[in-house]
Design a protein around this motif. Structure first.
Motif, mmCIF file in Angstrom:
data_model
loop_
_atom_site.group_PDB
_atom_site.id
_atom_site.type_symbol
_atom_site.label_atom_id
_atom_site.label_comp_id
_atom_site.label_asym_id
_atom_site.label_seq_id
_atom_site.Cartn_x
_atom_site.Cartn_y
_atom_site.Cartn_z
ATOM 1 N N ALA A 112 8.183 -5.700 -1.514
ATOM 2 C CA ALA A 112 7.002 -5.980 -2.115
ATOM 3 C C ALA A 112 5.944 -4.858 -1.986
ATOM 4 C CB ALA A 112 6.435 -6.936 -1.067
ATOM 5 N N ASP A 113 4.886 -4.985 -2.570
ATOM 6 C CA ASP A 113 3.907 -3.942 -2.601
ATOM 7 C C ASP A 113 3.720 -3.418 -1.149
ATOM 8 O OD1 ASP A 113 3.582 -4.096 -5.388
ATOM 9 O OD2 ASP A 113 1.767 -5.160 -5.224
ATOM 10 N N GLY A 114 3.822 -2.015 -1.139
ATOM 11 C CA GLY A 114 3.760 -1.451 0.228
ATOM 12 C C GLY A 114 4.760 -1.418 1.182
ATOM 13 N N GLY B 223 7.032 2.034 1.459
ATOM 14 C CA GLY B 223 6.095 3.114 0.736
ATOM 15 C C GLY B 223 5.824 4.486 1.448
#
Length: 88
Positions: free
Chosen positions: A76-78, A81
């Motif tokens: 998922a986003d982040g 990361g």
């Protein structure tokens, strides 16, 4: 005709395949899936709860690690990361 009557049905959740980026929730890292093997094919103590083991490598290179292939998912986003910032 269903020849797998009584057999567990495969997950309908899409899972990362070799060459795709995956999130490993056990380590909190993302990496590129290098391969996925059945535990029966392995010659080391895998200590996985699933019957498949995935080999992942950081996107920018580095040390490969093993993960429970059944637990992998698309990030998922982040997620993960912070360890792999995008190139300018």
């Amino acid at each position: 005709m269903n020849h797998q009557l009584g057999q567990p049905q495969p997950s309908t959740r899409p899972v990362p395949a070799p060459g795709q980026v995956a999130y490993d929730p056990a380590s909190g890292r993302t990496g590129v899936v290098q391969a996925v093997h059945s535990v029966a094919e392995l010659c080391f103590d895998h200590r996985m709860s699933s019957d498949r083991v995935a080999f992942l490598r950081p996107e920018r290179g580095g040390v490969e690690w093993t993960a429970d292939a059944g637990a992998l998912r698309f990030p998922a986003d982040g997620e993960g990361g912070a360890q792999h910032p995008h190139a300018p």
